[in-house]
Design a protein around this motif. Structure first.
Motif, PDB file in Angstrom:
ATOM      1  N   GLU C 343       0.823  -1.211   0.000  1.00 32.64           N
ATOM      2  CA  GLU C 343       0.000   0.000   0.000  1.00 32.64           C
ATOM      3  C   GLU C 343       0.850   1.251   0.000  1.00 32.64           C
ATOM      4  OE1 GLU C 343      -4.087  -0.052   1.325  1.00 32.64           O
ATOM      5  OE2 GLU C 343      -3.550  -1.685   2.695  1.00 32.64           O
ATOM      6  N   PHE C 344       2.078   1.148   0.502  1.00 33.94           N
ATOM      7  CA  PHE C 344       3.034   2.247   0.343  1.00 33.94           C
ATOM      8  C   PHE C 344       3.241   2.486  -1.153  1.00 33.94           C
ATOM      9  CE2 PHE C 344       6.543   4.979   0.550  1.00 33.94           C
ATOM     10  CZ  PHE C 344       7.536   4.497  -0.289  1.00 33.94           C
ATOM     11  N   ALA C 345       3.519   1.399  -1.862  1.00 35.56           N
ATOM     12  CA  ALA C 345       3.835   1.521  -3.281  1.00 35.56           C
ATOM     13  C   ALA C 345       2.662   2.103  -4.070  1.00 35.56           C
ATOM     14  CB  ALA C 345       4.228   0.158  -3.847  1.00 35.56           C
ATOM     15  N   VAL C 346       1.477   1.571  -3.876  1.00 39.69           N
ATOM     16  CA  VAL C 346       0.364   2.007  -4.708  1.00 39.69           C
ATOM     17  C   VAL C 346      -0.035   3.459  -4.415  1.00 39.69           C
ATOM     18  CG1 VAL C 346      -1.523   1.152  -3.226  1.00 39.69           C
ATOM     19  CG2 VAL C 346      -1.856   1.322  -5.688  1.00 39.69           C
ATOM     20  N   GLU C 347       0.099   3.882  -3.160  1.00 40.94           N
ATOM     21  CA  GLU C 347      -0.302   5.242  -2.832  1.00 40.94           C
ATOM     22  C   GLU C 347       0.679   6.295  -3.325  1.00 40.94           C
ATOM     23  OE1 GLU C 347      -3.265   6.950  -1.339  1.00 40.94           O
ATOM     24  OE2 GLU C 347      -3.529   5.247  -2.680  1.00 40.94           O
ATOM     25  N   VAL C 348       1.938   5.929  -3.446  1.00 41.29           N
ATOM     26  CA  VAL C 348       2.886   6.874  -4.039  1.00 41.29           C
ATOM     27  C   VAL C 348       2.707   6.854  -5.562  1.00 41.29           C
ATOM     28  CG1 VAL C 348       5.305   7.563  -4.235  1.00 41.29           C
ATOM     29  CG2 VAL C 348       4.482   6.557  -2.124  1.00 41.29           C
ATOM     30  N   GLN C 349       2.434   5.657  -6.088  1.00 42.61           N
ATOM     31  CA  GLN C 349       2.193   5.524  -7.524  1.00 42.61           C
ATOM     32  C   GLN C 349       0.985   6.372  -7.946  1.00 42.61           C
ATOM     33  OE1 GLN C 349       3.773   4.251 -10.008  1.00 42.61           O
ATOM     34  NE2 GLN C 349       2.351   3.554 -11.571  1.00 42.61           N
ATOM     35  N   ILE C 350      -0.078   6.310  -7.163  1.00 39.68           N
ATOM     36  CA  ILE C 350      -1.297   7.082  -7.461  1.00 39.68           C
ATOM     37  C   ILE C 350      -0.976   8.575  -7.541  1.00 39.68           C
ATOM     38  CG2 ILE C 350      -3.271   8.010  -6.172  1.00 39.68           C
ATOM     39  CD1 ILE C 350      -4.242   5.817  -7.727  1.00 39.68           C
ATOM     40  N   GLU C 351      -0.152   9.014  -6.618  1.00 40.18           N
ATOM     41  CA  GLU C 351       0.236  10.426  -6.607  1.00 40.18           C
ATOM     42  C   GLU C 351       0.963  10.758  -7.911  1.00 40.18           C
ATOM     43  OE1 GLU C 351      -0.813  11.653  -3.654  1.00 40.18           O
ATOM     44  OE2 GLU C 351      -0.259  13.703  -4.114  1.00 40.18           O
TER      45      GLU C 351
END
Lengths: 272, 156, 704
Positions: C343-351
């Motif tokens: 979820e760290f990865a996906v939330e930075v990716q979304i940004e």
């Protein structure tokens, strides 16, 4: 707890004179607040086996004036430095340093003399003392000598102390100029410093760094550059060639170098 | 050596370099003071020596000769700060709680939140994020002040 | 007044605050001796010889040859030995056990081991052995990526994290005679007493009577989920050989070096998005470093992968996961269990996707957030208790997010946001397989709860008692909670996976209803006086609508999810690059708080651990072992590192949970790291790994 306590031997003493007599005849490792020594005891890395407990020597706790000189007893704890009106008015950056060492528990036990004798390059009080050319007063049973802190260390954790000597006090002449201190730790409290800087702004500034060399260091080339009126950028450049920080468990040489020059600029700006 | 432990004169036969923490826990049977790290970082071993909060894992017992030592047991089972810790959920797993309480005892009568944070900066908690601990300590001080001036001795 | 929903007095009493609560190291038994573990000093190779360089008189010495059952810790696989026989697969691998009554002699004993060293593997990307592979496929990612308007790629890294429960691991094994048979009782700091039973039965074969009793436990966070089987097995071996009680307590140094940590991960994203903001494709690759033995890696990978697409709807998703072997101490359970990494990865990716589109990232999240009726990556259709938008809108409103972002432009403060979710209970058919049980016992004064669920600070005793009190209609004071002793309580499954309140509480609710019927209007005391005691025991029944295909990895992964949105303001010092979180708002929805103060404590504590994960907690591995294994050098947040915390608890009840409650323990862990990194992004710092140390920020700033 990994050390065999039964293999250790300690003597405690009622007076400084007795302590020095013992050190003359039977040299052993002095122990005061033990905030570093007992970490080694806990982890089984304690090398000395024979100790002299000087914690109860209240005669070494005084903080007083001797004429215009500030004299701090070697057993003054960080808490007493924080609370001392004399330190607050004469050497406020020492109070700043003390406030950022450990937490309350460590401040109640760690001593200035211990910080000096321990000689860690990351010792937070040491750049403060070096920047004001503090003098360490060493006493043995037969003699007393004074050594400037800037000449006290000969290498990593190596001092000029003789086995029969104790640090009894630290003397500080009046400090002309604004004092500035900054510790960069691994976190906001209870932190070992990655880099620590103390400075005095004067026509000839005095600046000292911890954690960028095997010992605390002054930076005379950088000080000279600033005294000669070179720009802060030029001085920062001199600094980058004057200190030799390393990579270790806590930080990197690159970071330390970058931050050292930034803090030099900040010191100059804040005190200008 | 002889010292005052929780208000009572006590004689202990221990090596003077033994850790005060071990003497309290083993020789004196007072297991309320905890060992979390052995390096003075976590504060779980905090006791009061002559009214000052210190890490007992770093103290040679020889140095408390004639001193006044107070451990969590010295507060008894009904101290208001203890109740506030449980009520405000300042204690979750509880292992840091004795040390946290001992460190909090040295706070002045009207601490600010910043004062509380500073006084407890040497005590690590992994469960609470500290907020509930501040609530417990501030509530304690507020109710102390509401009920009259804070007594001088550390044990209340 | 009902107990549920109120912050009632806790069942723990005042013992934790008076020093009377008994943790493992506080307890002694007559004749007790101390144990010590001799561990390998190389990361890979084999043992050539072992020599005892000390006077062995009075010592109990145990090696693998003393094992009468099977020398393997029974978990998912049986690959991890209790004691190494010849092969060494990681530093600090246990080899020999010593016990003696004199601790000084015990610590001084020198054991000389000669090894034949081999070249270790430390880089998971170079690993020769895959423990587990997972493939989650939905729709057609390849085509969707090809037709997307914009494709954004990114690689994100997370490191090890160490639990730092303030009480290190410790157990006491006590020989017990049970009906003429030589058995052993294990007293210890454990989250899952029945896991330990299972592991010990394997170690000794079925015959010796074994029971496990949980002592007051000073923090777990997953670090005492599976690891205690190892230390318990060691203590038991020494106890049975010596005939004496044996206490093994790790000091901090040993605990940090030798026990489990959070799996490091490398997560690669390729996201296809349309100009209007719809995410049409998510192609995700997850690599987790399992360490030297399988332990729980397959399940950590599973949860990590299931959460890897974030709380977003997308018709075309492909998540490929691998967990692999390296010659490091095995990694294991840690609060969040794979989800904090992905979820760290996906939330930075979304940004970054929002940046690529030139769209506000809150708006992008709004468009794609999962709503009731949407399907997840595993094809689960979400129900009414889905709250992604609820938490997002509240967090944005409460922090005045857009305006504050604007205000902070040009300053040295950034504002970041993360949207996250966490499945409660075991994955898929896990709860069904567990067949967890709970028991209520009628007593002369009330009832007693008898489950294996452990109190580790999260409030198990209290929340269970609240549920039973209200479901049975008796005063909360009349409910007592039995200490978990495997000989005396029902096996309610492990105290993990945010299931203790939601799943075990539900079984207890059922037991209470059954008991209430049988009491037929009488109070427990009245009934007991007239008819004597009785027990009610039930097995957990997951909701009947849950359908999960373990082979295809499709279906209803979790009965329900908790939802969260964190907003954090972070200040970066321009000279030192230290990032200081100033204020964090945590909006979390978890059904319904059974005990509001305990629930808030979970959020505040989990957030603190998440902030440590984001900024401070770095495990430095040297030659395959943790080099900074002291609290001086592995740093967790102190009071002065914590920001002001603003917690908002929202409710969207889960019908299958007791009084609507969902699991909560792990949810708060998933939000802080991406929120912090997104705040740093706001400052122009392109950070893609954690911890975001000042050194990392400095090197990033140099490039920016």
């Amino acid at each position: 707890m990994r050390t065999a306590i039964s293999a250790l031997e300690v003597r405690s003493v009622p007076s400084l004179a007795e302590a020095l007599a013992i050190l003359r005849d039977d040299p052993r490792t002095p122990i005061a607040g033990a905030t570093d020594l007992y970490v080694a005891l806990n982890f089984g890395t304690l090398e000395p086996r024979r100790f002299l407990d000087i914690w109860s020597l209240n005669e070494l706790r005084e903080i007083a004036m001797d004429g215009s000189k500030l004299v701090i007893g070697a057993l003054a704890t960080y808490t007493s430095l924080i609370r001392s009106p004399l330190v607050a008015s004469r050497l406020p950056m020492l109070g700043d340093a003390a406030r950022q060492i450990g937490g309350v528990q460590i401040q109640n036990r760690g001593t200035l003399g211990g910080n000096i004798a321990n000689g860690s390059p990351a010792g937070d009080s040491l750049p403060v003392l070096a920047a004001v050319d503090a003098v360490v007063v060493l006493r043995s049973a037969d003699a007393e000598r004074r050594v400037p802190i800037t000449k006290f260390y000969t290498g990593y954790r190596a001092t000029v102390m003789r086995p029969n000597e104790l640090i009894v006090a630290i003397e500080v002449e009046p400090v002309e100029g604004r004092q500035w201190f900054r510790k960069v730790g691994t976190r906001a409290a209870q932190a070992i410093s990655k880099i620590v800087v103390a400075g005095v702004r004067a026509p000839v500034p005095r600046i000292a760094f911890g954690s960028v060399a095997p010992t605390v260091v002054r930076v005379p080339e950088t000080e000279r550059a600033l005294a000669e009126g070179r720009t802060i950028d030029e001085a920062a450049d001199v600094l980058s060639r004057e200190i030799t920080p390393i990579d270790d468990l806590r930080s990197t040489a690159e970071y330390r170098m970058c931050v050292a020059t930034n803090l030099l600029r900040r010191f100059w700006m804040d005190t200008g | 050596m002889r010292f005052v432990l929780n208000g009572t004169s006590t004689i202990v036969d221990a090596h003077p370099m033994a850790r005060l923490l071990d003497v309290l826990r083993q020789d004196c049977g007072l297991t309320g003071t905890k060992e979390g790290c052995g390096e003075g970082e976590c504060g779980a071993c905090t006791v009061l020596v002559n009214g000052e909060a210190v890490c007992s894992c770093l103290i040679p017992v020889g140095q408390v000769e004639s001193a006044d030592v107070v451990t969590i047991e010295g507060l008894g089972d009904d101290h208001p700060l203890q109740h506030h810790f449980m009520n405000e959920v300042g204690a979750q797993c509880g292992i840091c709680t004795p040390g946290m309480i001992m460190a909090a005892l040295s706070l002045g009568p009207s601490p600010t939140l910043a004062d509380v944070r500073t006084a407890l900066a040497g005590n690590l908690c992994r469960c609470t994020g500290y907020s509930a601990i501040y609530r417990a300590v501030m509530k304690w001080r507020e109710t102390q002040n509401a009920s009259g001036p804070a007594p001088a001795s550390a044990a209340r | 007044m009902p107990a549920v929903g109120n912050s009632v007095a806790r069942k723990d009493g005042i013992g934790k605050a008076t020093g009377r609560a008994q943790y493992a190291d506080d307890i002694t038994f007559p004749g007790m001796i101390h144990g010590r573990t001799i561990r390998s000093t190389i990361p890979r190779g084999s043992i050539r010889s072992i020599r005892f360089d000390f006077d062995t008189d009075g010592f109990t010495i145990v090696d693998y040859r003393d094992i009468i059952g099977r020398n393997s810790v029974d978990l998912i696989e049986k690959d991890q030995p209790f004691l190494a026989e010849r092969d060494i697969r990681h530093m600090a691998e246990p080899i020999v056990l010593l016990a003696h009554e004199d601790r000084e002699r015990l610590n001084a004993a020198r054991v000389e081991i000669e090894y034949e060293e081999e070249t270790p593997v430390f880089d998971p990307e170079q690993s020769p052995e895959i423990f587990k592979k997972i493939d989650i496929v939905k729709g057609d990612v390849a085509s969707a990526l090809a037709t997307a308007d914009v494709v954004v790629e990114g690689t994100y890294r997370t490191g090890h994290q160490e639990h730092v429960y303030i009480e290190p691991n410790g157990v006491i094994a006590v020989p017990e005679d049970v009906e003429g048979k030589k058995g052993v009782a294990i007293f210890g700091s454990v989250q899952c007493p029945f896991y330990v039973i299972k592991a010990l039965r394997c170690l000794f074969g079925k015959h010796p009577p074994i029971r496990v009793i949980q002592t007051e436990t000073g923090g777990g966070f997953g670090g005492k989920e599976e690891y205690p089987s190892m230390i318990a097995g060691h203590a038991a071996l020494l106890a049975l050989k010596s005939g004496r009680p044996v206490k093994i307590i790790y000091d901090r140094l040993e605990d940090m070096i030798a026990t489990t940590k959070r799996h490091p991960a490398i997560v690669r994203h390729r996201t296809g998005v349309m100009r209007d903001g719809r995410i049409v494709a998510m192609d995700i690759d997850v690599l987790m470093d399992g360490g030297a033995y399988v332990t729980l890696s397959p399940v950590v990978l599973s949860r990590g992968c299931i959460h890897a697409a974030g709380p977003y709807r997308c018709e075309n998703v492909h998540i490929r996961g691998r967990t692999v072997f390296t010659n490091t101490p095995p990694n294991g359970a840690f609060r969040g269990f794979g989800a904090p990494q992905t979820e760290f990865a996906v939330e930075v990716q979304i940004e970054r996707v929002a940046e690529a589109l030139g769209m506000d990232s809150v708006e992008l999240r709004r468009i794609n957030a999962l709503r009731p009726g949407d399907t997840t990556a595993t094809g689960q259709t979400l129900r009414k208790d889905t709250s992604a938008l609820m938490v997002l809108e509240e967090a944005v409103r409460r922090t005045d997010y857009a305006r504050r972002r604007e205000q902070l432009k040009g300053t040295n403060r950034g504002l970041g946001l993360s949207l996250f979710y966490h499945g409660a209970g075991f994955t898929g058919s896990g709860e069904l397989s567990l067949k967890s049980r709970a028991r209520l016992e009628l007593t002369p004064t009330g009832v007693r709860i008898a489950t294996g669920s452990t109190e580790i600070g999260q409030g198990t005793r209290t929340t269970h008692a609240q549920i039973v009190s209200d479901a049975l209609g008796i005063p909360y004071e009349d409910v007592e909670v039995a200490q978990p002793d495997t000989a005396r309580v029902a096996d309610s499954g492990p105290t993990v996976a945010s299931r203790t309140c939601m799943v075990v509480g539900k079984i207890l609710e059922g037991c209470a209803h059954e008991m209430k019927e049988r009491l037929n209007g009488l109070s427990p005391a009245e009934y007991h006086a007239r008819h004597g005691a009785f027990n009610v025991e039930q097995v957990y029944e997951p909701p009947d609508w849950i359908k999960w295909d373990d082979a295809a990895y499709r279906g209803d992964a979790y009965a329900t999810y908790g939802w969260g949105c964190d907003v954090v303001e972070v200040e970066v010092d321009p000279d030192t690059f230290e990032a200081r979180p100033v204020k964090l708002t945590a909006v979390q929805e978890f059904g319904r708080p059974i005990h509001p103060a305990l629930a808030q404590g979970q959020i505040e504590g989990g957030t603190a651990q998440g902030l440590g994960y984001a900024l401070l907690e770095r495990v430095v591995m040297v030659n395959g072992a943790m080099a900074n294994s002291q609290l001086t050098n592995y740093i967790i947040p102190t009071t002065l590192d914590m920001p002001e915390l603003d917690v908002v608890m929202l409710e969207n009840p889960y019908p299958g949970g007791p009084f609507g409650a969902k699991g909560l323990g792990e949810l708060p862990m998933d939000g802080p790291a991406p929120a912090v990194v997104n705040a740093l992004r706001h400052l122009g710092l392109d950070i893609r790994e954690i911890p975001a140390t000042p050194e990392l920020i400095a090197s990033c700033a140099a490039v920016a």
